[in-house]
Design an enzyme around this catalytic site. Structure first.
Site, PDB file in Angstrom:
ATOM      1  N   THR A   1       4.701   0.389   5.753  1.00 31.20           N
ATOM      2  CA  THR A   1       4.333  -0.011   7.595  1.00 31.20           C
ATOM      3  C   THR A   1       5.660  -0.819   7.829  1.00 31.20           C
ATOM      4  O   THR A   1       5.974  -0.415   8.883  1.00 31.20           O
ATOM      5  CB  THR A   1       3.309  -0.220   7.645  1.00 31.20           C
ATOM      6  OG1 THR A   1       1.536   0.597   7.405  1.00 31.20           O
ATOM      7  CG2 THR A   1       2.569  -1.047   9.351  1.00 31.20           C
TER       8      THR A   1
ATOM      9  N   HIS B   1       0.610   1.910  -3.278  1.00 34.12           N
ATOM     10  CA  HIS B   1      -0.937   2.282  -3.481  1.00 34.12           C
ATOM     11  C   HIS B   1      -1.428   3.255  -3.217  1.00 34.12           C
ATOM     12  O   HIS B   1      -1.939   3.841  -3.685  1.00 34.12           O
ATOM     13  CB  HIS B   1      -1.549   1.558  -2.759  1.00 34.12           C
ATOM     14  CG  HIS B   1      -1.963   1.759  -1.194  1.00 34.12           C
ATOM     15  ND1 HIS B   1      -2.842   2.340  -0.206  1.00 34.12           N
ATOM     16  CD2 HIS B   1      -1.061   1.327   0.161  1.00 34.12           C
ATOM     17  CE1 HIS B   1      -1.952   2.423   0.826  1.00 34.12           C
ATOM     18  NE2 HIS B   1      -1.122   1.638   1.141  1.00 34.12           N
TER      19      HIS B   1
ATOM     20  N   THR C   1       8.781 -16.555  -0.041  1.00 34.19           N
ATOM     21  CA  THR C   1       8.478 -16.459  -1.516  1.00 34.19           C
ATOM     22  C   THR C   1       8.453 -15.424  -1.848  1.00 34.19           C
ATOM     23  O   THR C   1       7.578 -14.327  -2.469  1.00 34.19           O
ATOM     24  CB  THR C   1       7.514 -17.636  -2.854  1.00 34.19           C
ATOM     25  OG1 THR C   1       7.368 -18.520  -1.772  1.00 34.19           O
ATOM     26  CG2 THR C   1       7.649 -17.240  -3.805  1.00 34.19           C
TER      27      THR C   1
ATOM     28  N   GLN D   1       3.456   9.616   1.014  1.00 38.36           N
ATOM     29  CA  GLN D   1       2.763  10.562   0.523  1.00 38.36           C
ATOM     30  C   GLN D   1       3.352  11.361  -0.613  1.00 38.36           C
ATOM     31  O   GLN D   1       3.168  12.251  -1.598  1.00 38.36           O
ATOM     32  CB  GLN D   1       2.520  11.292   1.771  1.00 38.36           C
ATOM     33  CG  GLN D   1       1.125  10.431   2.392  1.00 38.36           C
ATOM     34  CD  GLN D   1      -0.204  10.597   1.783  1.00 38.36           C
ATOM     35  OE1 GLN D   1      -0.292  10.609   0.681  1.00 38.36           O
ATOM     36  NE2 GLN D   1      -0.879   9.246   2.361  1.00 38.36           N
TER      37      GLN D   1
ATOM     38  N   CYS E   1      -5.236   4.838   8.735  1.00 38.97           N
ATOM     39  CA  CYS E   1      -4.305   3.750   9.503  1.00 38.97           C
ATOM     40  C   CYS E   1      -4.923   3.201  11.141  1.00 38.97           C
ATOM     41  O   CYS E   1      -4.924   2.800  12.263  1.00 38.97           O
ATOM     42  CB  CYS E   1      -3.519   3.746   9.879  1.00 38.97           C
ATOM     43  SG  CYS E   1      -2.280   3.176   7.746  1.00 38.97           S
TER      44      CYS E   1
ATOM     45  N   SER F   1       4.853   3.552  -0.622  1.00 39.11           N
ATOM     46  CA  SER F   1       4.319   2.609  -0.929  1.00 39.11           C
ATOM     47  C   SER F   1       3.569   2.687  -2.201  1.00 39.11           C
ATOM     48  O   SER F   1       3.671   3.730  -2.500  1.00 39.11           O
ATOM     49  CB  SER F   1       3.279   2.659   0.542  1.00 39.11           C
ATOM     50  OG  SER F   1       2.258   2.361  -0.154  1.00 39.11           O
TER      51      SER F   1
END
Length: 391
Positions: A83, A213, A250, A191, A336, A211
């Site tokens: 995102t 996850h 950080t 995907q 989402c 991404s």
């Protein structure tokens, strides 16, 4: 945690079929994260030994990701997820677009993380062309390329659709852009990574997002590929990304190490996963069609780990809840945008409203075997009986 959980009698108590929303973390990835967090916790910008050790791990993770993608380490930036990266590419490209070039070409079926920054640009006077797929969900490269104008500065196309699994022709689009060096090409490959090689060089891709996850890695991790010679996007003010990280603050060294581990395991396991999940998907397609479902995913050019079906006369959300009561967890549309009144992807395919409202998405993680199909279909039978008995 895995897609399959068992009770004390050895029976499957949970079947997780919502991997397109998020995947269960692999134990090796959790171990990599925990070890890095414990042993390399120092700030990688600190000049002492602990800081240098953390910087070494961050750099090693960046080099490993680059090697896996077939690119240079300086072309890889770690992000807080796709995102953030998608917004950075789109808004950054717009901010540096040449005078008089305010046109973007994309598709009508992109993820909300692409559509929302594009909507922001439209409110600022940019023009966006949304190319629709056909009724099967297939996107044609010729339609994308035909939408280009002399004012186009960016083309943004996802590789695999998150609702239907349709594989978009990014290599053909990239080939068509070779004679337009001033048009940037952005590919959301979130995907695709689990099931397809990423053709970064052959498809003439300028920006590519992944991404963590979605490949059994940690949440709020990902990478942005930026082709050498292009300025990195500046999502946060005027600062230039440093240390291989897009965002300020950080750096999360442990997250970078865990992402690199997840990507490596994905590459190593992809071929076997695709073979298993293709078999599983076909068994489910046939079984669900026999139970009255209409398959909305394309039969050709479809990623095997995503299957969208509709049960006319039922609401998808109601079926999701009924299946959940029997330990089967599926999705409807992008998580989402799960509260949206209807799927923008299926709407763009010009499907009847009854099919759209009755749609659900099954998506499969790496640890599901083809023989799970029988149990999944059995639980569908029970959920469908429950719903029909109430009507």
């Amino acid at each position: 945690m895995s897609s399959l959980c068992y009770n004390e009698r050895g029976e499957r108590s949970m079947l997780y079929l919502d991997a397109a929303a998020t995947t269960p973390p692999w134990p090796e990835v959790v171990e990599a994260y925990a070890r890095a967090w414990q042993e390399r916790f120092a700030h990688p910008g600190s000049p002492h030994e602990l800081g240098l050790r953390a910087a070494e791990l961050l750099d090693a993770a960046r080099r490993q990701v680059a090697e896996l993608l077939g690119v240079e380490p300086e072309e890889v930036l770690f992000t807080n997820g796709a995102t953030e990266a998608n917004a950075a590419v789109i808004l950054g490209a717009a901010s540096s677009a040449p005078e008089g070039r305010r046109h973007i070409v994309t598709t009508a079926v992109e993820h909300p993380s692409v559509l929302e920054p594009l909507a922001r640009l439209e409110r600022r006077g940019f023009r966006v062309t949304y190319v629709a797929p056909d009724r099967s969900g297939t996107l044609w490269a010729r339609d994308v390329l035909a939408a280009l104008t002399p004012e186009t500065f960016l083309v943004s196309v996802m590789y695999v659709n998150h609702e239907t699994g349709s594989i978009h022709p990014v290599e053909e689009i990239g080939a068509g852009l070779r004679d337009r060096p001033n048009v940037r090409f952005h590919v959301d490959a979130v995907q695709a990574a689990a099931v397809l090689p990423l053709p970064i060089r052959t498809a003439r891709i300028d920006y590519l997002t992944l991404s963590g996850h979605k490949i059994h890695g940690p949440r709020r991790t990902g990478i942005l590929f930026v082709r050498k010679g292009l300025p990195p996007p500046r999502l946060y003010g005027d600062g230039v990304p440093e240390g291989g990280v897009l965002h300020p603050g950080t750096p999360d060294v442990a997250a970078a190490a865990a992402f690199a581990r997840a990507l490596r395991l994905t590459e190593e396991r992809r071929t076997a996963f695709v073979e298993r999940v293709r078999d599983l998907s076909e068994r489910l397609r046939e079984g669900l069609e026999a139970r009255g479902a209409v398959v909305l995913s394309p039969r050709l050019a479809r990623a095997p780990h995503i299957l969208n079906v509709s049960f006319p006369g039922m609401r998808g959300e109601v079926l999701v809840r009924a299946l959940s009561a029997h330990g089967v967890y599926v999705g409807t549309r992008s998580a989402c945008r799960s509260r949206a009144p209807r799927s923008h992807v299926l709407t763009a395919m010009r499907l009847p409203g009854e099919l759209i409202s009755g749609s659900i998405r099954l998506s499969f993680a790496e640890d599901l075997e083809p023989d799970a199909a029988e149990e999944i279909l059995s639980r569908f039978d029970r959920a469908l009986r429950d719903l029909r008995s109430r009507s």
